[in-house]
Design a protein around this motif. Structure first.
Motif, short mmCIF file in Angstrom:
data_model
loop_
_atom_site.label_atom_id
_atom_site.label_comp_id
_atom_site.label_asym_id
_atom_site.label_seq_id
_atom_site.Cartn_x
_atom_site.Cartn_y
_atom_site.Cartn_z
N MET A 109 38.10 55.85 45.26
CA MET A 109 37.76 56.70 46.06
C MET A 109 37.04 56.65 47.04
O MET A 109 36.59 56.92 47.75
CB MET A 109 37.18 57.90 45.79
CG MET A 109 38.21 58.95 44.61
SD MET A 109 39.66 59.84 45.54
CE MET A 109 39.21 60.45 46.46
N THR A 110 37.28 55.19 46.85
CA THR A 110 35.90 54.12 48.43
C THR A 110 36.40 53.92 49.14
O THR A 110 36.75 53.90 49.76
CB THR A 110 36.02 53.10 47.43
OG1 THR A 110 35.01 53.10 46.40
CG2 THR A 110 34.23 51.80 48.31
N ASN A 111 35.36 54.85 50.18
CA ASN A 111 35.49 55.30 51.53
C ASN A 111 35.38 52.74 52.14
O ASN A 111 34.64 52.50 52.08
CB ASN A 111 34.83 55.78 53.00
CG ASN A 111 35.13 55.52 53.94
OD1 ASN A 111 34.37 54.52 55.40
ND2 ASN A 111 35.47 56.66 54.38
N VAL A 112 36.80 53.15 52.75
CA VAL A 112 36.16 50.92 53.09
C VAL A 112 34.60 50.65 54.32
O VAL A 112 34.70 49.85 54.26
CB VAL A 112 37.53 50.52 53.72
CG1 VAL A 112 36.91 49.14 54.23
CG2 VAL A 112 38.25 50.62 52.66
N THR A 113 35.06 51.87 54.85
CA THR A 113 34.28 51.94 56.38
C THR A 113 32.54 52.18 55.61
O THR A 113 31.84 51.63 56.54
CB THR A 113 34.48 52.62 57.41
OG1 THR A 113 35.76 52.40 58.16
CG2 THR A 113 33.46 52.81 58.57
N LYS A 114 32.60 53.01 55.02
CA LYS A 114 31.04 53.11 54.88
C LYS A 114 30.40 51.96 53.43
O LYS A 114 29.70 51.69 53.98
CB LYS A 114 30.96 54.39 53.59
CG LYS A 114 31.43 55.95 54.67
CD LYS A 114 31.19 57.16 53.72
CE LYS A 114 31.48 58.14 54.95
NZ LYS A 114 31.14 59.40 54.00
N LEU A 115 31.36 51.68 53.25
CA LEU A 115 31.47 50.69 52.34
C LEU A 115 30.67 48.90 52.81
O LEU A 115 29.49 48.40 52.80
CB LEU A 115 32.45 50.03 50.72
CG LEU A 115 31.94 48.71 50.41
CD1 LEU A 115 30.53 48.97 49.51
CD2 LEU A 115 33.14 48.74 49.11
N GLY A 116 31.45 49.03 53.85
CA GLY A 116 30.71 47.89 55.25
C GLY A 116 30.33 47.97 55.42
O GLY A 116 29.32 47.30 55.36
N ARG A 117 29.87 49.34 56.27
CA ARG A 117 27.78 49.39 56.83
C ARG A 117 26.98 49.19 55.14
O ARG A 117 26.20 49.15 55.96
CB ARG A 117 28.29 50.94 57.43
CG ARG A 117 28.94 51.30 58.84
CD ARG A 117 28.58 50.71 59.29
NE ARG A 117 29.06 51.03 61.02
CZ ARG A 117 29.24 49.98 62.11
NH1 ARG A 117 27.54 49.63 62.66
NH2 ARG A 117 29.83 50.84 63.34
N ALA A 118 27.59 49.72 54.26
CA ALA A 118 26.02 49.11 53.05
C ALA A 118 26.52 48.01 52.99
O ALA A 118 25.15 47.72 53.09
CB ALA A 118 26.99 50.32 51.89
N ILE A 119 26.13 47.12 53.35
CA ILE A 119 26.77 46.23 52.96
C ILE A 119 25.96 45.24 54.15
O ILE A 119 25.24 44.75 54.29
CB ILE A 119 28.05 44.89 52.81
CG1 ILE A 119 29.31 45.78 51.25
CG2 ILE A 119 28.04 43.44 52.90
CD1 ILE A 119 30.17 45.14 51.12
N GLN A 120 26.63 46.49 55.55
CA GLN A 120 25.82 45.27 56.36
C GLN A 120 24.30 46.03 56.69
O GLN A 120 23.68 45.11 57.46
CB GLN A 120 26.19 46.31 57.59
CG GLN A 120 25.88 45.58 59.01
CD GLN A 120 25.42 46.85 60.30
OE1 GLN A 120 26.49 48.00 59.40
NE2 GLN A 120 25.26 46.87 61.43
#
Length: 281
Positions: free
Chosen positions: A195-206
């Protein structure tokens, strides 16, 4: 008679030049006045040369015919074209341009298996190539690059990097050898689920790697996941983080055993997960 004709022509020329420039020198300023004064001094010097010496120089000088009266743009361009045409056959470029990809490309389809892809990458590395580009031709095979990274031998020190997409809009990952990124000892861990949102995970890594002003924060983060779907989400999140952060991000992936699973007999047994370490170079 020749000496007399040359003498008369010299005197007439000097007198005409002196009369014409007598008023121009007084009205000129800057470099124009200096140029006219120089010309006047030249004419005065010519008046002091004997006619016999001038005649001797004219007789000794070779005759030249068909001299161009002016060098206009067309004449200069024609001369440049002639020189370029003459040198075209002799000059060869020192560096030949590359008409294809910079590194060898390996295409992933729905028939590609992780072990087969791993063998192909190892073959490229053994041929003294520093990197190879993996192109995902099948949209449902993005997870293969993550599984392949887990299988690559440690002797190559393999790392991967998500590349910007080209006009074909396919996911590209460059796998390199001989690079050891500097990672944090206690990196932040993100668990990836279906269920992970790819965009939100990318922002979290950023946000963990770069602050809002573009300064450096942490050096690396870790992604922990299981299964093909979560592996696909992880690689897409890494691609998004690369675009959002404006940093060159590389990642490594390895299998890891974790406690917490339930066996058939009701006891606990270790689960195999994938740990991908994302590092900002």
């Amino acid at each position: 008679l020749k000496l007399q004709a040359v003498e008369e022509a010299r005197v007439s020329l000097c007198e005409a030049a002196a009369v014409a420039m007598s008023g121009s020198v007084s009205r000129s300023h800057g470099h124009h006045g200096r140029g006219l004064a120089t010309l006047l001094a030249t004419c005065a010097a010519l008046s002091l040369i004997p006619a016999s010496r001038m005649l001797a120089s004219f007789v000794a000088a070779p005759s030249v015919s068909r001299l161009p009266t002016r060098l206009d743009a067309r004449t200069l361009r024609r001369a440049a074209d002639d020189q370029a045409a003459a040198e075209e056959g002799d000059s060869t470029p020192a560096i030949q341009p590359i008409m294809g990809p910079l590194f060898q490309e390996l295409n992933i389809t729905n028939r590609t298996m992780p072990k087969g892809l791993m063998g192909a990458i190892v073959g490229v590395f053994n041929s003294n190539q520093k990197a190879v580009d993996v192109v995902m031709h099948d949209v449902n095979s993005k997870h293969l690059i993550v599984y392949t990274m887990c299988l690559l031998p440690d002797v190559f020190f393999p790392v991967a990097q998500a590349l910007p997409r080209q006009r074909d809009r396919r996911l590209r990952v460059r796998v390199m050898q001989g690079l050891i990124p500097e990672v944090d000892e206690e990196a932040e861990v993100f668990r990836v689920s279906k269920m992970t949102n790819v965009t939100k995970l990318g922002r979290a890594i950023q946000y963990h790697l770069v602050d809002p002003r573009g300064g450096n924060l942490a050096r690396s983060v870790k992604l922990v996941f299981q299964g093909k779907q979560t592996a696909t989400a992880a690689i897409l999140a890494i691609e998004s983080a690369t675009k959002f952060s404006g940093r060159e991000l590389v990642f490594t992936a390895r299998f890891s055993k974790e406690e917490g699973g339930t066996g058939s007999d009701g006891g606990s047994e270790p689960q195999v997960s994938i740990v991908a370490t994302v590092t900002a170079m």
